[in-house]
Design a protein around this motif. Structure first.
Motif, PDB file in Angstrom:
ATOM      1  N   SER A  93      -2.455  -1.416  -2.507  1.00  0.00           N
ATOM      2  CA  SER A  93      -3.253  -1.430  -3.713  1.00  0.00           C
ATOM      3  C   SER A  93      -3.093   0.090  -4.232  1.00  0.00           C
ATOM      4  CB  SER A  93      -4.646  -1.760  -3.471  1.00  0.00           C
ATOM      5  OG  SER A  93      -5.474  -1.318  -4.730  1.00  0.00           O
ATOM      6  N   LYS A  94      -3.150  -0.071  -5.727  1.00  0.00           N
ATOM      7  CA  LYS A  94      -2.869   1.301  -6.390  1.00  0.00           C
ATOM      8  C   LYS A  94      -4.414   2.016  -6.415  1.00  0.00           C
ATOM      9  CE  LYS A  94       0.111   3.136  -9.975  1.00  0.00           C
ATOM     10  NZ  LYS A  94      -0.427   3.785 -10.755  1.00  0.00           N
ATOM     11  N   LEU A  95      -5.244   1.343  -5.996  1.00  0.00           N
ATOM     12  CA  LEU A  95      -6.532   1.823  -6.116  1.00  0.00           C
ATOM     13  C   LEU A  95      -6.632   3.104  -5.294  1.00  0.00           C
ATOM     14  CD1 LEU A  95      -9.339   0.532  -6.823  1.00  0.00           C
ATOM     15  CD2 LEU A  95      -9.761   0.092  -4.539  1.00  0.00           C
ATOM     16  N   PRO A  96      -7.277   4.210  -6.132  1.00  0.00           N
ATOM     17  CA  PRO A  96      -7.415   5.642  -5.657  1.00  0.00           C
ATOM     18  C   PRO A  96      -8.027   5.693  -4.132  1.00  0.00           C
ATOM     19  CG  PRO A  96      -7.818   5.689  -7.750  1.00  0.00           C
ATOM     20  CD  PRO A  96      -7.794   4.188  -7.477  1.00  0.00           C
ATOM     21  N   ALA A 134       6.147   2.578  -8.309  1.00  0.00           N
ATOM     22  CA  ALA A 134       7.405   2.193  -7.549  1.00  0.00           C
ATOM     23  C   ALA A 134       7.432   2.344  -6.139  1.00  0.00           C
ATOM     24  CB  ALA A 134       8.367   3.382  -8.076  1.00  0.00           C
ATOM     25  N   SER A 135       6.583   3.164  -5.348  1.00  0.00           N
ATOM     26  CA  SER A 135       6.474   3.057  -4.132  1.00  0.00           C
ATOM     27  C   SER A 135       5.666   1.785  -3.570  1.00  0.00           C
ATOM     28  CB  SER A 135       5.626   4.201  -3.455  1.00  0.00           C
ATOM     29  OG  SER A 135       6.277   5.404  -3.603  1.00  0.00           O
ATOM     30  N   LEU A 136       4.677   1.198  -4.500  1.00  0.00           N
ATOM     31  CA  LEU A 136       3.923   0.100  -4.100  1.00  0.00           C
ATOM     32  C   LEU A 136       5.090  -0.911  -3.987  1.00  0.00           C
ATOM     33  CD1 LEU A 136       0.938  -0.749  -3.989  1.00  0.00           C
ATOM     34  CD2 LEU A 136       1.206  -1.460  -6.376  1.00  0.00           C
ATOM     35  N   LEU A 137       5.862  -1.223  -4.606  1.00  0.00           N
ATOM     36  CA  LEU A 137       6.919  -2.489  -4.938  1.00  0.00           C
ATOM     37  C   LEU A 137       7.779  -1.940  -3.561  1.00  0.00           C
ATOM     38  CD1 LEU A 137       7.640  -2.694  -8.603  1.00  0.00           C
ATOM     39  CD2 LEU A 137       6.088  -3.969  -7.179  1.00  0.00           C
ATOM     40  N   LYS A 138       8.140  -0.766  -3.279  1.00  0.00           N
ATOM     41  CA  LYS A 138       9.254  -0.611  -2.104  1.00  0.00           C
ATOM     42  C   LYS A 138       8.568  -1.093  -0.806  1.00  0.00           C
ATOM     43  CE  LYS A 138      11.887   2.974  -4.219  1.00  0.00           C
ATOM     44  NZ  LYS A 138      12.059   4.646  -4.006  1.00  0.00           N
ATOM     45  N   ALA A 139       7.243  -0.625  -0.574  1.00  0.00           N
ATOM     46  CA  ALA A 139       6.254  -1.045   0.523  1.00  0.00           C
ATOM     47  C   ALA A 139       6.065  -2.232   0.771  1.00  0.00           C
ATOM     48  CB  ALA A 139       4.927  -0.143   0.427  1.00  0.00           C
ATOM     49  N   GLN A 140       5.751  -3.088  -0.544  1.00  0.00           N
ATOM     50  CA  GLN A 140       5.674  -4.582  -0.381  1.00  0.00           C
ATOM     51  C   GLN A 140       6.848  -5.321   0.070  1.00  0.00           C
ATOM     52  OE1 GLN A 140       5.786  -6.659  -4.001  1.00  0.00           O
ATOM     53  NE2 GLN A 140       4.110  -8.171  -3.212  1.00  0.00           N
ATOM     54  N   ASP A 157       6.952   4.702   0.735  1.00  0.00           N
ATOM     55  CA  ASP A 157       7.786   3.671   0.594  1.00  0.00           C
ATOM     56  C   ASP A 157       7.412   2.709   1.669  1.00  0.00           C
ATOM     57  OD1 ASP A 157       8.999   5.069   2.790  1.00  0.00           O
ATOM     58  OD2 ASP A 157      10.913   5.050   1.823  1.00  0.00           O
ATOM     59  N   GLY A 158       6.240   2.881   2.543  1.00  0.00           N
ATOM     60  CA  GLY A 158       5.944   2.000   3.515  1.00  0.00           C
ATOM     61  C   GLY A 158       6.631   1.618   4.615  1.00  0.00           C
TER      62      GLY A 158
END
Length: 333
Positions: free
Chosen positions: A79-82, A59-65, A34-35
């Motif tokens: 990024s959601k890039l692996p 979901a974690s991407l948006l929370k971290a942003q 969650d960033g």
């Protein structure tokens, strides 16, 4: 900001990614959750390095942003890039000052060990991307995985493990707080390169147009699931699989890896699909059937949303098999 797959180049230039601060060091965090780590970390330094974060959870991407925005951090891309694609295909050699891995999934079952991130190939790749004086920082609550990672680093012959106390920012992450509340110990090591190996780049290339399709025989698979059926004079496999990319109208598909089943004549190809606001990781199975044909089919694992990009992923796997000598007898994608 959140960077979609289509915004990267293969490989890319850190100065292009951070045009406002190209002179600063570059840090990559793998699995930022969650960033919480990075805002805490930048409070401890006079100048914030440029930051790339990769995470598989949308979901974690948006929370971290939101967390980075509230902290006023602007020289950061999520990024959601692996992680392996970011390291292997995007980042150039010796560009990173640090790689951060906080509380990675330990995959504790014996038959899941190959899923662990911190193995010999990863350490060799990480060493090639770290600059002189750079380091990979690992913090985990899982003692067995910690010891495993230290052994793998030693076996890589390009990394040296230096166990020590975890940095304060790593102890402020969601999982660190959870383990502290449970009274569990946290393990930390700094891995420094002893060599910077030169590794070949993956072949990221567009796929050729899909082959002409013969008239369809009697329906053999439901059209609701993207699929194709092929015949060939020899067995088709992915033992020499290489990463590949396909870009089409409104979507980008990257075939990331192929896994052979231990129990049946089947491969599973992992595909990353980006379309506008929707990002999915899907599996495309390649099954050799008793009648000599090969079935390519979107797996139901994870409940994928069937979109144009997902259909293109099935088509890309089919095109790969055609390149290997297969012939399409039926398709539904």
């Amino acid at each position: 900001m959140i960077y979609p797959l289509s915004a990267f180049r293969f490989p890319d230039d850190p100065a292009r990614l951070f045009p406002g601060t190209p002179e600063r060091e570059l840090v990559l965090e793998i699995g930022f959750g969650d960033g919480r780590y990075w805002p805490s970390r930048v409070q401890q330094v006079p100048v914030a390095p440029n930051y790339l974060g990769v995470e598989v959870s949308g979901a974690s991407l948006l929370k971290a942003q939101r967390r980075l925005t509230r902290a006023g951090i602007v020289n950061a891309h999520l990024s959601k890039l692996p992680a392996l694609v970011m390291l292997d295909a995007v980042l150039p050699e010796q560009c990173l000052s640090e790689i951060i891995v906080n509380f990675p999934d330990p995959w504790p079952k014996q038959d899941h060990l190959e899923m662990r991130l911190l193995r010999v190939p990863f350490f060799r790749l990480a060493a090639s991307r770290l600059r002189a004086g750079g380091a990979l920082l690992l913090t985990t609550d899982h003692r067995e995985y910690f010891e495993f990672a230290c052994r793998e680093a030693d076996e890589s012959e390009v990394m040296r493990a230096e166990p020590g106390a975890a940095p304060p920012a790593a102890l402020e992450t969601k999982y660190a707080r959870k383990w502290r509340e449970l009274g569990l110990e946290v393990y930390h090591a700094r891995f420094t390169p002893t060599a910077h190996p030169q590794l070949p780049r993956p072949d990221i290339r567009p796929y050729p147009p899909q082959p002409p399709q013969p008239p369809e025989p009697a329906q053999q698979e439901t059209d609701a699931v993207p699929h194709a059926i092929l015949t060939a004079s020899q067995s088709l496999d992915f033992s020499d699989f290489q990463k590949s990319a396909l870009r089409g109208p409104g979507y980008t598909v990257v075939l990331l890896d192929a896994y052979r089943s231990l129990s049946r004549p089947e491969y599973s190809v992992l595909a990353h699909v980006e379309e506008s606001e929707l990002t999915q990781e899907v599996l495309v199975t390649v099954t050799h059937r008793a009648d000599g044909s090969t079935l390519v089919r979107l797996a139901k694992f994870g409940g994928p949303v069937i979109t144009a990009g997902v259909k293109a992923a099935v088509g890309a796997v089919t095109a790969e098999l055609v390149q290997r000598g297969g012939a399409v007898t039926h398709s539904g994608y």
